[in-house]
Design a protein around this motif. Sequence first.
Motif, PDB file in Angstrom:
ATOM      1  N   SER A  90       0.820 -56.395  -6.836  1.00  0.00           N
ATOM      2  CA  SER A  90       1.667 -56.489  -6.659  1.00  0.00           C
ATOM      3  C   SER A  90       2.622 -55.194  -7.430  1.00  0.00           C
ATOM      4  N   ARG A  91       2.521 -55.611  -9.260  1.00  0.00           N
ATOM      5  CA  ARG A  91       3.310 -54.832  -9.831  1.00  0.00           C
ATOM      6  C   ARG A  91       2.583 -53.565  -9.414  1.00  0.00           C
ATOM      7  N   MET A  92       1.608 -53.483  -9.512  1.00  0.00           N
ATOM      8  CA  MET A  92      -0.028 -52.362  -9.923  1.00  0.00           C
ATOM      9  C   MET A  92       1.348 -51.653  -8.596  1.00  0.00           C
ATOM     10  N   VAL A  93       0.722 -51.849  -7.626  1.00  0.00           N
ATOM     11  CA  VAL A  93       1.552 -50.810  -6.154  1.00  0.00           C
ATOM     12  C   VAL A  93       2.485 -50.665  -6.200  1.00  0.00           C
ATOM     13  N   ALA A  94       3.261 -50.857  -7.233  1.00  0.00           N
ATOM     14  CA  ALA A  94       4.721 -50.636  -7.120  1.00  0.00           C
ATOM     15  C   ALA A  94       4.836 -49.715  -8.267  1.00  0.00           C
ATOM     16  N   ASP A  95       4.043 -49.596  -9.038  1.00  0.00           N
ATOM     17  CA  ASP A  95       4.097 -49.031 -10.483  1.00  0.00           C
ATOM     18  C   ASP A  95       3.988 -47.233  -9.720  1.00  0.00           C
ATOM     19  N   PRO A  96       5.304 -46.718 -10.716  1.00  0.00           N
ATOM     20  CA  PRO A  96       5.636 -45.036  -9.476  1.00  0.00           C
ATOM     21  C   PRO A  96       4.003 -44.308 -10.587  1.00  0.00           C
ATOM     22  N   GLU A  97       3.944 -44.758 -11.113  1.00  0.00           N
ATOM     23  CA  GLU A  97       2.877 -43.543 -11.598  1.00  0.00           C
ATOM     24  C   GLU A  97       1.483 -43.960 -11.169  1.00  0.00           C
ATOM     25  N   TYR A  98       0.907 -45.445 -10.160  1.00  0.00           N
ATOM     26  CA  TYR A  98       0.299 -45.206  -9.275  1.00  0.00           C
ATOM     27  C   TYR A  98       0.151 -45.288  -8.266  1.00  0.00           C
ATOM     28  N   GLN A  99       1.201 -45.252  -7.766  1.00  0.00           N
ATOM     29  CA  GLN A  99       2.119 -44.730  -6.273  1.00  0.00           C
ATOM     30  C   GLN A  99       1.205 -42.989  -6.607  1.00  0.00           C
ATOM     31  N   GLU A 100       2.084 -42.021  -7.680  1.00  0.00           N
ATOM     32  CA  GLU A 100       1.717 -41.032  -8.007  1.00  0.00           C
ATOM     33  C   GLU A 100      -0.157 -40.474  -7.617  1.00  0.00           C
ATOM     34  N   VAL A 101      -0.663 -41.699  -7.526  1.00  0.00           N
ATOM     35  CA  VAL A 101      -2.690 -41.842  -7.265  1.00  0.00           C
ATOM     36  C   VAL A 101      -2.854 -41.763  -5.900  1.00  0.00           C
ATOM     37  N   THR A 102      -2.215 -42.952  -5.551  1.00  0.00           N
ATOM     38  CA  THR A 102      -2.596 -43.345  -4.290  1.00  0.00           C
ATOM     39  C   THR A 102      -2.774 -42.652  -3.168  1.00  0.00           C
ATOM     40  N   ARG A 103      -2.295 -40.891  -3.069  1.00  0.00           N
ATOM     41  CA  ARG A 103      -2.199 -40.473  -2.149  1.00  0.00           C
ATOM     42  C   ARG A 103      -3.599 -39.513  -1.732  1.00  0.00           C
ATOM     43  N   TRP A 104      -4.876 -39.369  -3.210  1.00  0.00           N
ATOM     44  CA  TRP A 104      -6.047 -39.355  -3.322  1.00  0.00           C
ATOM     45  C   TRP A 104      -6.885 -40.774  -2.266  1.00  0.00           C
ATOM     46  N   ARG A 105      -6.345 -41.724  -2.484  1.00  0.00           N
ATOM     47  CA  ARG A 105      -6.754 -42.454  -1.724  1.00  0.00           C
ATOM     48  C   ARG A 105      -6.679 -42.347  -0.229  1.00  0.00           C
ATOM     49  N   THR A 106      -5.041 -42.461  -0.075  1.00  0.00           N
ATOM     50  CA  THR A 106      -4.502 -42.195   1.444  1.00  0.00           C
ATOM     51  C   THR A 106      -5.626 -41.021   1.884  1.00  0.00           C
ATOM     52  N   LEU A 107      -5.422 -39.690   1.443  1.00  0.00           N
ATOM     53  CA  LEU A 107      -6.207 -38.523   2.418  1.00  0.00           C
ATOM     54  C   LEU A 107      -7.654 -38.532   2.163  1.00  0.00           C
ATOM     55  N   ALA A 108      -8.314 -39.946   1.571  1.00  0.00           N
ATOM     56  CA  ALA A 108      -9.831 -39.754   1.467  1.00  0.00           C
ATOM     57  C   ALA A 108     -10.054 -40.859   3.117  1.00  0.00           C
ATOM     58  N   LEU A 109      -9.296 -41.805   3.456  1.00  0.00           N
ATOM     59  CA  LEU A 109      -9.849 -42.486   3.937  1.00  0.00           C
ATOM     60  C   LEU A 109      -9.276 -42.206   5.274  1.00  0.00           C
ATOM     61  N   THR A 110      -9.696 -42.680   6.813  1.00  0.00           N
ATOM     62  CA  THR A 110      -9.644 -43.150   7.615  1.00  0.00           C
ATOM     63  C   THR A 110      -9.494 -44.580   8.014  1.00  0.00           C
ATOM     64  N   GLU A 111      -9.581 -45.454   7.585  1.00  0.00           N
ATOM     65  CA  GLU A 111      -9.521 -46.779   8.084  1.00  0.00           C
ATOM     66  C   GLU A 111     -10.019 -47.369   6.554  1.00  0.00           C
ATOM     67  N   ALA A 112      -9.891 -49.127   6.776  1.00  0.00           N
ATOM     68  CA  ALA A 112      -9.615 -49.042   5.644  1.00  0.00           C
ATOM     69  C   ALA A 112      -9.247 -50.806   6.035  1.00  0.00           C
ATOM     70  N   VAL A 113     -10.117 -51.857   5.078  1.00  0.00           N
ATOM     71  CA  VAL A 113      -9.859 -53.329   5.189  1.00  0.00           C
ATOM     72  C   VAL A 113      -9.551 -53.743   3.961  1.00  0.00           C
ATOM     73  N   LEU A 114      -8.384 -54.374   3.256  1.00  0.00           N
ATOM     74  CA  LEU A 114      -7.736 -54.575   1.961  1.00  0.00           C
ATOM     75  C   LEU A 114      -7.675 -56.705   2.190  1.00  0.00           C
TER      76      LEU A 114
END
Length: 123
Positions: A90-114
């Motif tokens: 949870s701390r990782m996904v709230a990290d502002p630096e991490y949130q900057e790079v998640t755009r690459w993940r979001t753009l990469a995927l059409t669907e995901a299961v976590l």
Amino acid sequence: MAVDPIGRDVKAFLAADPDGPVVMLNLLRFAEGGRESYERYGAALRQTFLPRYGGEVLYAGDGGPALVAEEGQAWDAVLLVRYPSRSAFSRMVADPEYQEVTRWRTLALTEAVLHPTLPWTVG
């Protein structure tokens, strides 16, 4: 289709056992040309964020045809990532630096299961 976790789901995830270890099962379906974007995200995850929050990739590989599954349940990639605790994730996904790079993940995927998993106690 879902790609990123939402706030209420993260709250429920934390409520289950915030301090216990967790292994996250990631099932990924790439958008056209998305693998390159995901690899960029993955490099940042491995080099910066997993070390920072005590996580480690246990397994990463390409998906293959499902032996037992409903139609449409084939995945392009599968990852298992261990975190020392749900709160570390949870701390990782709230990290502002991490949130900057998640755009690459979001753009990469059409669907995901976590999917958070817990180890069985055998004994």
